[in-house]
Design a protein around this motif. Sequence first.
Motif, PDB file in Angstrom:
ATOM      1  N   ASP A  43      93.154  61.415  32.145  1.00 10.33           N
ATOM      2  CA  ASP A  43      93.819  62.532  31.007  1.00 10.33           C
ATOM      3  C   ASP A  43      92.827  63.853  31.077  1.00 10.33           C
ATOM      4  OD1 ASP A  43      96.101  61.030  30.368  1.00 10.33           O
ATOM      5  OD2 ASP A  43      95.051  60.232  28.611  1.00 10.33           O
ATOM      6  N   LEU A  44      91.594  63.550  31.795  1.00  7.46           N
ATOM      7  CA  LEU A  44      90.750  64.774  31.781  1.00  7.46           C
ATOM      8  C   LEU A  44      91.331  65.829  32.819  1.00  7.46           C
ATOM      9  CD1 LEU A  44      87.136  63.039  31.472  1.00  7.46           C
ATOM     10  CD2 LEU A  44      88.381  64.527  29.934  1.00  7.46           C
ATOM     11  N   PRO A  45      91.132  67.018  32.546  1.00  9.02           N
ATOM     12  CA  PRO A  45      91.406  68.032  33.661  1.00  9.02           C
ATOM     13  C   PRO A  45      90.571  67.885  34.954  1.00  9.02           C
ATOM     14  CG  PRO A  45      90.795  69.011  31.352  1.00  9.02           C
ATOM     15  CD  PRO A  45      90.420  67.755  31.424  1.00  9.02           C
ATOM     16  N   VAL A  46      91.233  68.299  35.918  1.00 11.43           N
ATOM     17  CA  VAL A  46      90.574  68.029  37.146  1.00 11.43           C
ATOM     18  C   VAL A  46      89.118  68.541  37.206  1.00 11.43           C
ATOM     19  CG1 VAL A  46      90.665  68.347  39.636  1.00 11.43           C
ATOM     20  CG2 VAL A  46      92.747  67.858  38.480  1.00 11.43           C
ATOM     21  N   TYR A  47      88.694  69.927  36.792  1.00  9.76           N
ATOM     22  CA  TYR A  47      87.602  70.355  36.990  1.00  9.76           C
ATOM     23  C   TYR A  47      86.395  69.536  36.042  1.00  9.76           C
ATOM     24  CZ  TYR A  47      89.603  72.814  32.875  1.00  9.76           C
ATOM     25  OH  TYR A  47      90.187  73.072  31.725  1.00  9.76           O
ATOM     26  N   TRP A  48      86.972  68.557  35.303  1.00 10.13           N
ATOM     27  CA  TRP A  48      85.704  67.793  34.296  1.00 10.13           C
ATOM     28  C   TRP A  48      85.693  66.346  35.074  1.00 10.13           C
ATOM     29  CZ3 TRP A  48      82.828  69.655  30.498  1.00 10.13           C
ATOM     30  CH2 TRP A  48      83.061  70.641  29.821  1.00 10.13           C
ATOM     31  N   ARG A  49      86.560  66.172  36.037  1.00  9.71           N
ATOM     32  CA  ARG A  49      86.780  64.697  36.205  1.00  9.71           C
ATOM     33  C   ARG A  49      85.307  64.287  37.259  1.00  9.71           C
ATOM     34  NH1 ARG A  49      92.696  63.857  37.750  1.00  9.71           N
ATOM     35  NH2 ARG A  49      93.533  64.069  35.929  1.00  9.71           N
ATOM     36  N   TRP A  50      84.694  65.326  37.719  1.00 13.44           N
ATOM     37  CA  TRP A  50      83.308  65.013  38.602  1.00 13.44           C
ATOM     38  C   TRP A  50      82.246  64.413  37.577  1.00 13.44           C
ATOM     39  CZ3 TRP A  50      78.720  67.496  37.303  1.00 13.44           C
ATOM     40  CH2 TRP A  50      78.806  68.702  36.495  1.00 13.44           C
ATOM     41  N   LEU A  51      82.374  64.647  36.096  1.00 13.92           N
ATOM     42  CA  LEU A  51      81.364  64.142  35.390  1.00 13.92           C
ATOM     43  C   LEU A  51      81.297  62.827  35.192  1.00 13.92           C
ATOM     44  CD1 LEU A  51      81.533  66.972  32.643  1.00 13.92           C
ATOM     45  CD2 LEU A  51      79.667  66.476  33.928  1.00 13.92           C
ATOM     46  N   LYS A  52      82.308  62.141  35.598  1.00 13.88           N
ATOM     47  CA  LYS A  52      82.123  60.633  35.397  1.00 13.88           C
ATOM     48  C   LYS A  52      81.214  60.039  36.438  1.00 13.88           C
ATOM     49  CE  LYS A  52      85.910  59.632  38.786  1.00 13.88           C
ATOM     50  NZ  LYS A  52      87.365  59.084  38.830  1.00 13.88           N
ATOM     51  N   TYR A  53      80.931  60.619  37.486  1.00 12.36           N
ATOM     52  CA  TYR A  53      79.642  60.246  38.412  1.00 12.36           C
ATOM     53  C   TYR A  53      78.296  60.426  37.914  1.00 12.36           C
ATOM     54  CZ  TYR A  53      83.708  60.036  41.407  1.00 12.36           C
ATOM     55  OH  TYR A  53      85.058  59.871  41.964  1.00 12.36           O
ATOM     56  N   VAL A  54      78.152  61.230  36.779  1.00 16.29           N
ATOM     57  CA  VAL A  54      76.711  61.553  36.326  1.00 16.29           C
ATOM     58  C   VAL A  54      76.801  61.171  34.966  1.00 16.29           C
ATOM     59  CG1 VAL A  54      76.348  63.295  37.966  1.00 16.29           C
ATOM     60  CG2 VAL A  54      77.419  63.881  35.986  1.00 16.29           C
ATOM     61  N   SER A  55      77.708  60.435  34.270  1.00 14.20           N
ATOM     62  CA  SER A  55      77.885  60.042  32.728  1.00 14.20           C
ATOM     63  C   SER A  55      77.035  58.840  32.562  1.00 14.20           C
ATOM     64  CB  SER A  55      79.138  59.948  32.427  1.00 14.20           C
ATOM     65  OG  SER A  55      79.052  59.461  31.016  1.00 14.20           O
ATOM     66  N   PHE A  56      75.920  58.591  31.988  1.00 16.59           N
ATOM     67  CA  PHE A  56      75.154  57.471  31.807  1.00 16.59           C
ATOM     68  C   PHE A  56      75.949  56.782  30.771  1.00 16.59           C
ATOM     69  CE2 PHE A  56      73.353  60.740  29.448  1.00 16.59           C
ATOM     70  CZ  PHE A  56      73.335  60.337  27.987  1.00 16.59           C
ATOM     71  N   PHE A  57      76.838  57.325  29.983  1.00 14.68           N
ATOM     72  CA  PHE A  57      77.486  56.536  28.992  1.00 14.68           C
ATOM     73  C   PHE A  57      78.442  55.879  29.671  1.00 14.68           C
ATOM     74  CE2 PHE A  57      76.190  60.203  26.045  1.00 14.68           C
ATOM     75  CZ  PHE A  57      75.739  59.386  25.125  1.00 14.68           C
ATOM     76  N   ARG A  58      79.055  56.307  30.807  1.00 11.16           N
ATOM     77  CA  ARG A  58      80.222  55.580  31.541  1.00 11.16           C
ATOM     78  C   ARG A  58      79.758  54.256  32.061  1.00 11.16           C
ATOM     79  NH1 ARG A  58      82.405  56.342  37.075  1.00 11.16           N
ATOM     80  NH2 ARG A  58      84.443  55.331  37.009  1.00 11.16           N
ATOM     81  N   TYR A  59      78.293  54.527  32.833  1.00  9.08           N
ATOM     82  CA  TYR A  59      77.669  53.333  33.411  1.00  9.08           C
ATOM     83  C   TYR A  59      77.148  52.361  32.190  1.00  9.08           C
ATOM     84  CZ  TYR A  59      77.915  56.182  37.726  1.00  9.08           C
ATOM     85  OH  TYR A  59      78.370  56.908  38.879  1.00  9.08           O
ATOM     86  N   GLY A  60      76.873  52.730  31.537  1.00 10.66           N
ATOM     87  CA  GLY A  60      76.287  51.932  30.166  1.00 10.66           C
ATOM     88  C   GLY A  60      77.669  51.172  29.715  1.00 10.66           C
ATOM     89  N   PHE A  61      78.651  51.929  29.514  1.00  6.75           N
ATOM     90  CA  PHE A  61      79.887  51.412  29.087  1.00  6.75           C
ATOM     91  C   PHE A  61      80.365  50.060  29.903  1.00  6.75           C
ATOM     92  CE2 PHE A  61      84.475  51.442  28.200  1.00  6.75           C
ATOM     93  CZ  PHE A  61      84.640  51.065  26.998  1.00  6.75           C
ATOM     94  N   GLU A  62      80.525  50.215  31.272  1.00  2.02           N
ATOM     95  CA  GLU A  62      80.879  49.532  32.296  1.00  2.02           C
ATOM     96  C   GLU A  62      79.806  48.265  32.236  1.00  2.02           C
ATOM     97  OE1 GLU A  62      81.433  51.010  36.240  1.00  2.02           O
ATOM     98  OE2 GLU A  62      82.796  52.737  35.485  1.00  2.02           O
ATOM     99  N   ALA A  63      78.703  48.589  32.076  1.00  3.94           N
ATOM    100  CA  ALA A  63      77.738  47.446  32.244  1.00  3.94           C
ATOM    101  C   ALA A  63      77.910  46.604  30.992  1.00  3.94           C
ATOM    102  CB  ALA A  63      76.198  47.966  32.234  1.00  3.94           C
TER     103      ALA A  63
END
Length: 96
Positions: A70-90
């Motif tokens: 649901d994020l705009p396309v220009y914000w989606r690249w942040l998922k690769y540098v988001s430490f919150f995302r990697y922590g949540f996945e872990a």
Amino acid sequence: GIAYWMIGLQANWHCFFWYIVISYVINMCSYSLCLFVSCFAPSFAIANLIAPLVIVMFLLPSGFLVNIADLPVYWRWLKYVSFFRYGFEALMINEF
């Protein structure tokens, strides 16, 4: 640590240990990011304005607040540098 057992997550010490380690790493990444922002801000007041914006910028693509699709396309690249995302996945891999 006490919330782990109250929430009803897996009741073994191995998973609890990894929960603590992952939570600590996420905490240290957040702390480091705020220190980085404060080093470049000219004053304490400006650092207090900029740091929450930067934290939210990393929190948005993590999946906590908004689905990544649901994020705009220009914000989606942040998922690769988001430490919150990697922590949540872990944490999800640790639990399930």
